[in-house]
Design an enzyme around this catalytic site. Structure first.
Site, PDB file in Angstrom:
ATOM      1  N   ASP A  20       0.898  -1.084   0.112  1.00  0.00           N
ATOM      2  CA  ASP A  20       0.426   0.406  -0.001  1.00  0.00           C
ATOM      3  C   ASP A  20       0.866   1.196  -0.490  1.00  0.00           C
ATOM      4  OD1 ASP A  20      -2.112   1.830   0.768  1.00  0.00           O
ATOM      5  OD2 ASP A  20      -1.512   1.953   2.675  1.00  0.00           O
ATOM      6  N   ASP A  22       0.214   4.797   0.959  1.00  0.00           N
ATOM      7  CA  ASP A  22      -0.177   6.141   2.152  1.00  0.00           C
ATOM      8  C   ASP A  22      -0.670   5.699   3.127  1.00  0.00           C
ATOM      9  OD1 ASP A  22      -0.666   8.125   0.735  1.00  0.00           O
ATOM     10  OD2 ASP A  22      -2.626   7.926  -0.261  1.00  0.00           O
ATOM     11  N   GLY A  65      -7.938   4.189   3.389  1.00  0.00           N
ATOM     12  CA  GLY A  65      -7.345   3.299   2.246  1.00  0.00           C
ATOM     13  C   GLY A  65      -8.692   2.690   1.565  1.00  0.00           C
ATOM     14  N   ARG A  68     -11.527   7.978  -2.698  1.00  0.00           N
ATOM     15  CA  ARG A  68     -12.648   9.234  -2.208  1.00  0.00           C
ATOM     16  C   ARG A  68     -14.179   9.226  -1.464  1.00  0.00           C
ATOM     17  NH1 ARG A  68      -9.739  11.952  -5.727  1.00  0.00           N
ATOM     18  NH2 ARG A  68     -11.010  11.848  -6.959  1.00  0.00           N
ATOM     19  N   SER A 143      -4.990   6.328  -4.314  1.00  0.00           N
ATOM     20  CA  SER A 143      -5.551   7.486  -4.647  1.00  0.00           C
ATOM     21  C   SER A 143      -4.935   7.143  -6.564  1.00  0.00           C
ATOM     22  CB  SER A 143      -4.217   8.193  -4.178  1.00  0.00           C
ATOM     23  OG  SER A 143      -4.254   9.581  -4.326  1.00  0.00           O
ATOM     24  N   ASP A 201      -1.974  -0.397   5.715  1.00  0.00           N
ATOM     25  CA  ASP A 201      -2.311   0.228   6.880  1.00  0.00           C
ATOM     26  C   ASP A 201      -3.667   0.429   7.548  1.00  0.00           C
ATOM     27  OD1 ASP A 201      -2.380   2.554   5.308  1.00  0.00           O
ATOM     28  OD2 ASP A 201      -1.479   4.000   6.705  1.00  0.00           O
TER      29      ASP A 201
HETATM   30 MG   LIG Z   1      -2.669   3.367   3.487  1.00  0.00          MG
END
Ligand SMILES: [Mg+2]
Length: 254
Positions: A20, A22, A65, A68, A143, A201
Site C-alpha cells: 500500500d 499512503d 484506504g 475518495r 489515489s 496500514d
Molecule cells: Mg494506507
C-alpha cells in the site's frame, strides 16, 4: 559485499511484495487527513453538527484506504448525514457526497503543492533489501496521485509495478476491501497471490489482502491509536509491525 540486510523469516518464502502507498511507503496520511478535515468540517458546520471530524479516529475508521467517494460516503453516513450522491463532476461543496469528495481533492492538491509527502525511512530500507534479494515489488493505492507522490519522494524506481487510482478507474477495479487492486498488482508482477505478501496500514486494506488469498498480510500501525493494531489483526493481518525494519533480520547491517 551487499549492504542490504537479510529479510526476516516470514518474508523468505515470498516471491513478490505488494505495498500500500499512503501511510506505508509515504508519510502522506497526515496530508489526506488534513484535507478530509477541511472538507468534512465545512459539511458538519453546514448541518449544525457540533462534533468536528477527528483526523485520527475518524480517518482510520472511515476513510483510510478507501476511494475518495467511498470514504466521503462512509464518514457522512457515520454522522447520519444523508447527502445525495451527486455527480462525479460536482464542484467542491457540501451539498452532495461527490461535492464533499471534490472539496477534499481540492484541499489535498493544495497541500501537495505546498510540499508533497516524504518516504518512510524504514520502508526505503526494506525496499532496498527486497531489491537485493531479487524480490519484485508493487505499489498500490486508491489515489490518483500515487504515482506522482512516489516519484516526488524518489521511490518510483524501486517498483516494477504501480497500480494507482488512475489504473483502477481505467480497468473498473473496485476499491478496498475488495482485493481487485492487489490482485491486479500481483498479476502484473506475474506472481500468484498465494506466493506474495501484502503490506497495508488500513483496516479495509488488510481485509483486501486476506480476501485476495495472499500468502502473508503484514499490518503496519504507525498511528499509535488505541486498538488499531488489534483491529488490523481482527481484519486478517498475520503480523502487525510499527516499523518495517521488523521485516529485516534484527541487528543486521543497514
Ligand atoms: Mg494506507
Amino acid at each position: 559485499m551487499s549492504a542490504a540486510p537479510p529479510l526476516a523469516a516470514c518474508l523468505r518464502p515470498v516471491r513478490a511484495v505488494v505495498f500500500d502507498t499512503d501511510g506505508v511507503l509515504l508519510d502522506s496520511a497526515g496530508l489526506h487527513a488534513a484535507a478530509w478535515q477541511q472538507a468534512f468540517d465545512a459539511c458538519l458546520t453546514a448541518a449544525g453538527e457540533a462534533r468536528p471530524f477527528d483526523p485520527v479516529a475518524d480517518y482510520l475508521r472511515h476513510v483510510d484506504g478507501r476511494s475518495r467517494l467511498d470514504g466521503a460516503a462512509a464518514f457522512l453516513a457515520s454522522r447520519g448525514l444523508a447527502l445525495p450522491p451527486g455527480a462525479r463532476d460536482d464542484p467542491p461543496g457540501t451539498g452532495t457526497v461527490a461535492a464533499v469528495a471534490a472539496r477534499k481533492e481540492q484541499a489535498f492538491t493544495a497541500l501537495l503543492r505546498e510540499g508533497g509527502a516524504a518516504p518512510w525511512p524504514d520502508s526505503v530500507r526494506l525496499l532496498h533489501a527486497l531489491r537485493a534479494a531479487g524480490v519484485p515489488c508493487a505499489a498500490v493505492s486508491a489515489s490518483r496521485h500515487a504515482t506522482e507522490l512516489l516519484s516526488g519522494a524518489g521511490l518510483l524506481g524501486l517498483f516494477a509495478v504501480v497500480v494507482d487510482g488512475r489504473v483502477a478507474a481505467r480497468l473498473g477495479l473496485s476499491g478496498k476491501p475488495d482485493p481487485a487492486l492487489f490482485i491486479e498488482a500481483a498479476r502484473r508482477l506475474a506472481v500468484p497471490p498465494r506466493e506474495a505478501a501484502v503490506v497495508e496500514d488500513a483496516e479495509v486494506g488488510v481485509e483486501a489482502g486476506r480476501r485476495g488469498g495472499f500468502a502473508l498480510v503484514v499490518g503496519v500501525d504507525r498511528s499509535g491509536a488505541q486498538g488499531h493494531a488489534a483491529a488490523l489483526r481482527r481484519r486478517g493481518a498475520d503480523v502487525v509491525v510499527d516499523d518495517l525494519g521488523d521485516l529485516l533480520v534484527p541487528g543486521a547491517a543497514p
